[in-house]
Scaffold this active site. Structure first.
Site, PDB file in Angstrom:
ATOM      1  N   CYS A 122     -27.973  33.528 -22.189  1.00  0.00           N
ATOM      2  CA  CYS A 122     -27.074  34.526 -22.766  1.00  0.00           C
ATOM      3  C   CYS A 122     -27.224  34.395 -24.272  1.00  0.00           C
ATOM      4  O   CYS A 122     -26.668  33.480 -24.870  1.00  0.00           O
ATOM      5  CB  CYS A 122     -25.627  34.294 -22.343  1.00  0.00           C
ATOM      6  N   CYS A 125     -23.710  34.893 -26.291  1.00  0.00           N
ATOM      7  CA  CYS A 125     -22.625  33.907 -26.245  1.00  0.00           C
ATOM      8  C   CYS A 125     -22.990  32.839 -25.221  1.00  0.00           C
ATOM      9  O   CYS A 125     -23.894  32.053 -25.471  1.00  0.00           O
ATOM     10  CB  CYS A 125     -21.274  34.571 -25.950  1.00  0.00           C
ATOM     11  N   SER A 126     -22.318  32.822 -24.083  1.00  0.00           N
ATOM     12  CA  SER A 126     -22.640  31.793 -23.097  1.00  0.00           C
ATOM     13  C   SER A 126     -22.276  32.272 -21.697  1.00  0.00           C
ATOM     14  O   SER A 126     -21.782  31.493 -20.897  1.00  0.00           O
ATOM     15  CB  SER A 126     -21.909  30.499 -23.434  1.00  0.00           C
ATOM     16  N   CYS A 127     -22.519  33.541 -21.398  1.00  0.00           N
ATOM     17  CA  CYS A 127     -22.219  34.078 -20.065  1.00  0.00           C
ATOM     18  C   CYS A 127     -22.953  33.253 -19.014  1.00  0.00           C
ATOM     19  O   CYS A 127     -24.136  32.950 -19.163  1.00  0.00           O
ATOM     20  CB  CYS A 127     -22.647  35.542 -19.974  1.00  0.00           C
TER      21      CYS A 127
END
Lengths: 219, 109
Positions: A122, A125-127
């Site tokens: 991702c 962000c950090s999906c």
């Protein structure tokens, strides 16, 4: 982060402090204040209960990659389930695992084959499919991983010890929006005699992110 | 009162194999289109269906009208032409909202 920046006074908490010096109260950062205010309002108005909140947090914090591994093992051993998982992963996962992930983001399963290797990142962000894989590892959220996995994927995979032959297409899947991705790694050779639960125990978190492949089983 | 259900764009504008270009624009806010893809041309892999508009939701607006989200594939070497990683075929796939994509007229070979 903000907490650390705000916390710039110099004394050392670990040392005993002079008598009468009240321990400084940890200030809540802005996000924590907003969360607390909204949480209290929701509870006060009876929209959620403290017990529901606790249960939800427990579910998140205790979830591991085992649920994802069970899905993979089932897909390896049950052709019908494999097709269901590839067609509608959220529905298949919800029915098989008996957990409520219908309210989370949509889910897509990506199958690694002898011709194609998927790896998930991702960049924004950090999906991450937390419901199936638990809390993401720190490196997944790092700037280095998020930028380098798209810019030089074969080199990054090599750093994970994963050498993808040049004749296998690499598909780097950037989880930018409303979808979450689960990689179905290739079933290792030498596992024909293993049952579903033994197979599930072989499936690692990293193989379901796609940064590693599962090693062959040897006699 | 914002309506919960609005006219949903259910018919995707693009289908598998269609060439699309990501718009070259730089709005503020919570944007789900990564910078490295802006202005780049790719190929639609699939439509994921309609979703509430994440950009509108992030700005405190209702997420309607909904927008179709596509998975679009980009040739890695089109994105990182100076890359030192060019062994084998590599694709970058990303999920992009309809309002960021323009149709590309197929070039004559």
């Amino acid at each position: 982060m903000m907490k650390d920046q705000d916390h710039d006074h110099e004394h050392d908490h670990a040392e005993s402090e002079s008598p009468g010096h009240a321990a400084p109260k940890e200030a809540l950062d802005e996000f924590a204040q907003v969360e607390l205010a909204i949480r209290e309002l929701l509870i006060e108005r009876g929209l959620i209960t403290q017990a529901q909140r606790r249960k939800y947090l427990d579910q998140i914090e205790s979830s591991t990659s085992m649920l994802g591994a069970r899905l993979v093992a089932k897909a390896w051993t049950a052709p019908d389930f494999r097709l269901q998982l590839l067609a509608d992963a959220r529905k298949a996962a919800t029915e098989f695992l008996g957990i409520e992930i219908l309210h989370g983001p949509a889910l897509v399963a990506l199958e690694n084959t002898e011709r194609m290797h998927h790896v998930v990142v991702c960049t924004l962000c950090s999906c991450y499919p937390k419901a199936l894989l638990g809390i993401p590892p720190d490196w997944y959220k790092s700037f280095a991983y998020r930028s380098r996995m798209v810019a030089e994927p074969r080199s990054v995979l090599a750093q994970f010890g994963t050498d993808i032959p040049d004749d296998i297409e690499i598909r780097v899947v950037d989880s930018t929006a409303d979808l979450r991705y689960l990689v179905i790694p290739r079933r290792p050779t030498g596992t024909d005699d293993l049952d579903e639960s033994k197979l599930a125990s072989l499936v690692t978190r990293d193989s379901m992110i796609g940064v590693s492949v599962l090693p062959e089983m040897r006699d | 009162m914002p309506r919960c259900v609005d006219a949903v764009q259910t018919v995707p504008r693009f289908g598998e194999g269609d060439r699309v270009r990501v718009q070259w624009r730089f709005p503020d806010g919570h944007i789900r289109t990564p910078f490295y893809l802006r202005g780049k041309t790719g190929t639609v892999v699939r439509s994921h269906g309609a979703f509430l508009d994440a950009e509108r939701l992030a700005n405190g607006l209702p997420g309607v009208p909904a927008t179709v989200v596509y998975q679009v594939a980009f040739a890695w070497e089109d994105l990182f032409p100076a890359g030192a990683d060019a062994r084998g075929r590599t694709l970058i796939l990303a999920d992009l909202q309809d309002n960021w994509l323009d149709a590309v007229v197929q070039e004559v070979a």
